[in-house]
Motif scaffolding. Structure first.
Motif, PDB file in Angstrom:
ATOM      1  N   ASN A 117       0.806  -1.217   0.000  1.00  0.00           N
ATOM      2  CA  ASN A 117       0.000   0.000   0.000  1.00  0.00           C
ATOM      3  C   ASN A 117       0.841   1.270   0.000  1.00  0.00           C
ATOM      4  O   ASN A 117       0.440   2.300   0.557  1.00  0.00           O
ATOM      5  CB  ASN A 117      -0.995   0.000   1.170  1.00  0.00           C
ATOM      6  N   ALA A 118       2.023   1.165  -0.600  1.00  0.00           N
ATOM      7  CA  ALA A 118       2.891   2.324  -0.837  1.00  0.00           C
ATOM      8  C   ALA A 118       3.236   2.338  -2.322  1.00  0.00           C
ATOM      9  O   ALA A 118       3.268   1.285  -2.966  1.00  0.00           O
ATOM     10  CB  ALA A 118       4.159   2.231   0.008  1.00  0.00           C
ATOM     11  N   PRO A 119       3.503   3.514  -2.899  1.00  0.00           N
ATOM     12  CA  PRO A 119       3.874   3.553  -4.323  1.00  0.00           C
ATOM     13  C   PRO A 119       5.116   2.710  -4.601  1.00  0.00           C
ATOM     14  O   PRO A 119       5.926   2.448  -3.692  1.00  0.00           O
ATOM     15  CB  PRO A 119       4.152   5.047  -4.562  1.00  0.00           C
ATOM     16  N   GLU A 120       5.283   2.291  -5.855  1.00  0.00           N
ATOM     17  CA  GLU A 120       6.432   1.485  -6.258  1.00  0.00           C
ATOM     18  C   GLU A 120       7.732   2.194  -5.890  1.00  0.00           C
ATOM     19  O   GLU A 120       7.925   3.371  -6.195  1.00  0.00           O
ATOM     20  CB  GLU A 120       6.390   1.229  -7.774  1.00  0.00           C
ATOM     21  N   GLY A 121       8.617   1.447  -5.199  1.00  0.00           N
ATOM     22  CA  GLY A 121       9.896   2.003  -4.808  1.00  0.00           C
ATOM     23  C   GLY A 121       9.875   2.781  -3.508  1.00  0.00           C
ATOM     24  O   GLY A 121      10.900   3.332  -3.100  1.00  0.00           O
ATOM     25  N   TYR A 122       8.723   2.837  -2.863  1.00  0.00           N
ATOM     26  CA  TYR A 122       8.568   3.561  -1.598  1.00  0.00           C
ATOM     27  C   TYR A 122       8.190   2.584  -0.486  1.00  0.00           C
ATOM     28  O   TYR A 122       7.666   1.493  -0.744  1.00  0.00           O
ATOM     29  CB  TYR A 122       7.471   4.622  -1.698  1.00  0.00           C
ATOM     30  N   VAL A 123       8.411   2.996   0.752  1.00  0.00           N
ATOM     31  CA  VAL A 123       7.937   2.257   1.915  1.00  0.00           C
ATOM     32  C   VAL A 123       7.246   3.226   2.863  1.00  0.00           C
ATOM     33  O   VAL A 123       7.554   4.426   2.880  1.00  0.00           O
ATOM     34  CB  VAL A 123       9.083   1.518   2.652  1.00  0.00           C
ATOM     35  N   THR A 124       6.321   2.691   3.623  1.00  0.00           N
ATOM     36  CA  THR A 124       5.616   3.471   4.632  1.00  0.00           C
ATOM     37  C   THR A 124       6.171   3.134   6.005  1.00  0.00           C
ATOM     38  O   THR A 124       6.356   1.959   6.337  1.00  0.00           O
ATOM     39  CB  THR A 124       4.106   3.169   4.596  1.00  0.00           C
ATOM     40  N   LEU A 125       6.448   4.157   6.791  1.00  0.00           N
ATOM     41  CA  LEU A 125       6.925   3.975   8.157  1.00  0.00           C
ATOM     42  C   LEU A 125       5.730   3.977   9.109  1.00  0.00           C
ATOM     43  O   LEU A 125       4.609   4.336   8.726  1.00  0.00           O
ATOM     44  CB  LEU A 125       7.896   5.096   8.535  1.00  0.00           C
ATOM     45  N   LEU A 126       5.960   3.577  10.347  1.00  0.00           N
ATOM     46  CA  LEU A 126       4.891   3.672  11.343  1.00  0.00           C
ATOM     47  C   LEU A 126       4.533   5.134  11.589  1.00  0.00           C
ATOM     48  O   LEU A 126       5.364   6.025  11.410  1.00  0.00           O
ATOM     49  CB  LEU A 126       5.333   3.027  12.654  1.00  0.00           C
ATOM     50  N   PRO A 127       3.301   5.405  11.998  1.00  0.00           N
ATOM     51  CA  PRO A 127       2.930   6.795  12.302  1.00  0.00           C
ATOM     52  C   PRO A 127       3.817   7.397  13.390  1.00  0.00           C
ATOM     53  O   PRO A 127       4.314   6.694  14.268  1.00  0.00           O
ATOM     54  CB  PRO A 127       1.477   6.671  12.790  1.00  0.00           C
ATOM     55  N   SER A 128       3.971   8.689  13.313  1.00  0.00           N
ATOM     56  CA  SER A 128       4.713   9.413  14.341  1.00  0.00           C
ATOM     57  C   SER A 128       3.795   9.702  15.527  1.00  0.00           C
ATOM     58  O   SER A 128       2.694  10.236  15.353  1.00  0.00           O
ATOM     59  CB  SER A 128       5.245  10.724  13.754  1.00  0.00           C
ATOM     60  N   ASP A 129       4.241   9.334  16.730  1.00  0.00           N
ATOM     61  CA  ASP A 129       3.508   9.577  17.982  1.00  0.00           C
ATOM     62  C   ASP A 129       2.031   9.188  17.857  1.00  0.00           C
ATOM     63  O   ASP A 129       1.141  10.038  17.991  1.00  0.00           O
ATOM     64  CB  ASP A 129       3.634  11.039  18.398  1.00  0.00           C
ATOM     65  N   PRO A 130       1.749   7.917  17.617  1.00  0.00           N
ATOM     66  CA  PRO A 130       0.348   7.501  17.409  1.00  0.00           C
ATOM     67  C   PRO A 130      -0.547   7.736  18.622  1.00  0.00           C
ATOM     68  O   PRO A 130      -1.743   8.002  18.450  1.00  0.00           O
ATOM     69  CB  PRO A 130       0.472   6.010  17.086  1.00  0.00           C
ATOM     70  N   ASP A 131      -0.005   7.649  19.847  1.00  0.00           N
ATOM     71  CA  ASP A 131      -0.839   7.885  21.027  1.00  0.00           C
ATOM     72  C   ASP A 131      -1.392   9.308  21.038  1.00  0.00           C
ATOM     73  O   ASP A 131      -2.580   9.523  21.283  1.00  0.00           O
ATOM     74  CB  ASP A 131      -0.029   7.636  22.311  1.00  0.00           C
ATOM     75  N   ALA A 132      -0.498  10.281  20.789  1.00  0.00           N
ATOM     76  CA  ALA A 132      -0.941  11.679  20.769  1.00  0.00           C
ATOM     77  C   ALA A 132      -1.928  11.923  19.637  1.00  0.00           C
ATOM     78  O   ALA A 132      -2.912  12.655  19.801  1.00  0.00           O
ATOM     79  CB  ALA A 132       0.268  12.609  20.633  1.00  0.00           C
ATOM     80  N   LEU A 133      -1.685  11.298  18.499  1.00  0.00           N
ATOM     81  CA  LEU A 133      -2.577  11.481  17.361  1.00  0.00           C
ATOM     82  C   LEU A 133      -3.966  10.923  17.654  1.00  0.00           C
ATOM     83  O   LEU A 133      -4.986  11.556  17.343  1.00  0.00           O
ATOM     84  CB  LEU A 133      -1.995  10.807  16.128  1.00  0.00           C
ATOM     85  N   ALA A 134      -4.021   9.726  18.260  1.00  0.00           N
ATOM     86  CA  ALA A 134      -5.318   9.125  18.580  1.00  0.00           C
ATOM     87  C   ALA A 134      -6.111  10.022  19.523  1.00  0.00           C
ATOM     88  O   ALA A 134      -7.322  10.227  19.348  1.00  0.00           O
ATOM     89  CB  ALA A 134      -5.113   7.745  19.198  1.00  0.00           C
ATOM     90  N   ARG A 135      -5.431  10.577  20.513  1.00  0.00           N
ATOM     91  CA  ARG A 135      -6.122  11.486  21.442  1.00  0.00           C
ATOM     92  C   ARG A 135      -6.592  12.752  20.722  1.00  0.00           C
ATOM     93  O   ARG A 135      -7.725  13.205  20.930  1.00  0.00           O
ATOM     94  CB  ARG A 135      -5.214  11.849  22.608  1.00  0.00           C
ATOM     95  N   ASN A 136      -5.724  13.323  19.884  1.00  0.00           N
ATOM     96  CA  ASN A 136      -6.107  14.545  19.169  1.00  0.00           C
ATOM     97  C   ASN A 136      -7.309  14.313  18.262  1.00  0.00           C
ATOM     98  O   ASN A 136      -8.210  15.163  18.176  1.00  0.00           O
ATOM     99  CB  ASN A 136      -4.918  15.056  18.354  1.00  0.00           C
ATOM    100  N   LEU A 137      -7.331  13.171  17.586  1.00  0.00           N
ATOM    101  CA  LEU A 137      -8.474  12.855  16.736  1.00  0.00           C
ATOM    102  C   LEU A 137      -9.742  12.699  17.568  1.00  0.00           C
ATOM    103  O   LEU A 137     -10.823  13.175  17.186  1.00  0.00           O
ATOM    104  CB  LEU A 137      -8.201  11.573  15.944  1.00  0.00           C
ATOM    105  N   ARG A 138      -9.613  12.034  18.704  1.00  0.00           N
ATOM    106  CA  ARG A 138     -10.775  11.840  19.588  1.00  0.00           C
ATOM    107  C   ARG A 138     -11.326  13.184  20.060  1.00  0.00           C
ATOM    108  O   ARG A 138     -12.557  13.414  20.042  1.00  0.00           O
ATOM    109  CB  ARG A 138     -10.380  10.965  20.774  1.00  0.00           C
TER     110      ARG A 138
END
Length: 258
Positions: A117-138
């Motif tokens: 699920n990344a373009p050819e020749g690319y890789v996806t890393l884990l999200p940055s600070d997922p805990d803070a992001l989940a709270r902000n979205l909530r």
């Protein structure tokens, strides 16, 4: 509780820099859905990371000597090895094609670096600070809708000595990720001594049945009717490698072989 519902949320292709909640609200509208009190929003980590811009080309990576050595040992691309090393807190070991890493207390292959699920020749890393992001979205959803919901960011992982992957939560906000069952009693009256229920991980696995792993383009799911206490719960309780049944046992066997 004897039932709950899961709705897959189909979105347009998410691109770096996109506002993730715009995609979610559009998907809800398109499917004639809307948030209700005590819903649970589950998001695939790849979609979250993509929106954050956590996508990188392999072609721009210059592998170090250490990365080349690791790549040769485990038969992986040297550029990928360099990224995995930089994303890992510790490299535990590996098998041909994969490194086993510890990152932010999570045990995971290739530090969560993924080419699917990344373009050819690319890789996806884990999200940055997922805990803070989940709270902000909530909290943003609370401000926009007035409803108290929970937000989980989830990934897929394999299990020791089993084919296939299941869901695992890497961030959880709004509900307890784990419920302690110790002190309760089984069918025969025996007190439970060690049992904890991995609520967030079980919800992640249930949602991944709907979200899929390939080209479904369903990067989110809405869980409704799940009976659990909602509140200012944050994060996922982790244990150290020494306390882990699998890693701890293998570590002892390696250091002190029978």
């Amino acid at each position: 509780m004897n039932h709950f519902q899961i709705f897959g949320l189909r979105t347009n292709l998410i691109k770096p820099g996109d506002t993730l909640l715009d995609h979610i609200f559009t998907a809800l509208q398109n499917q004639n859905l809307f948030f209700k009190e005590h819903d649970i929003l589950i998001l695939a980590e790849s979609a979250v990371a993509t929106a954050q811009g956590r996508v990188t080309p392999l072609s721009g990576i210059i592998p170090s000597d250490h990365a080349r050595k690791i790549a040769k040992q485990y038969d992986i691309d040297p550029a990928l090895a360099e990224i995995v090393i930089s994303e890992s807190d510790v490299i535990v070991g590996g098998i041909p094609g994969f490194l086993l890493s510890i990152k932010s207390g999570h045990l995971l292959p290739n530090a969560g670096v993924d080419g699917s699920n990344a373009p050819e020749g690319y890789v996806t890393l884990l999200p940055s600070d997922p805990d803070a992001l989940a709270r902000n979205l909530r909290m943003t959803i609370l401000e926009k809708t007035g409803f108290h919901i929970a937000v989980l960011i989830v990934d897929s992982r394999t299990h020791p000595m089993r084919y296939g992957s299941g869901g695992v939560a890497i961030a959880c906000s709004g509900i307890p990720a784990v419920i302690d069952e110790r002190g309760k009693h089984d069918l025969f009256g025996r007190e439970l001594k060690v049992t904890r229920r991995a609520i967030a991980d079980n919800l992640a696995s249930a949602a991944e049945l709907i979200m899929g792993e390939s080209n479904e383009q369903i990067p989110a799911a809405l869980v409704r009717g799940f009976d659990i206490e909602f509140g200012d719960y944050e994060g996922i309780e982790l244990i150290s490698p020494d306390e882990c049944l699998f890693i701890g046992s293998l570590k002892k066997a390696y250091v002190n072989p029978p």
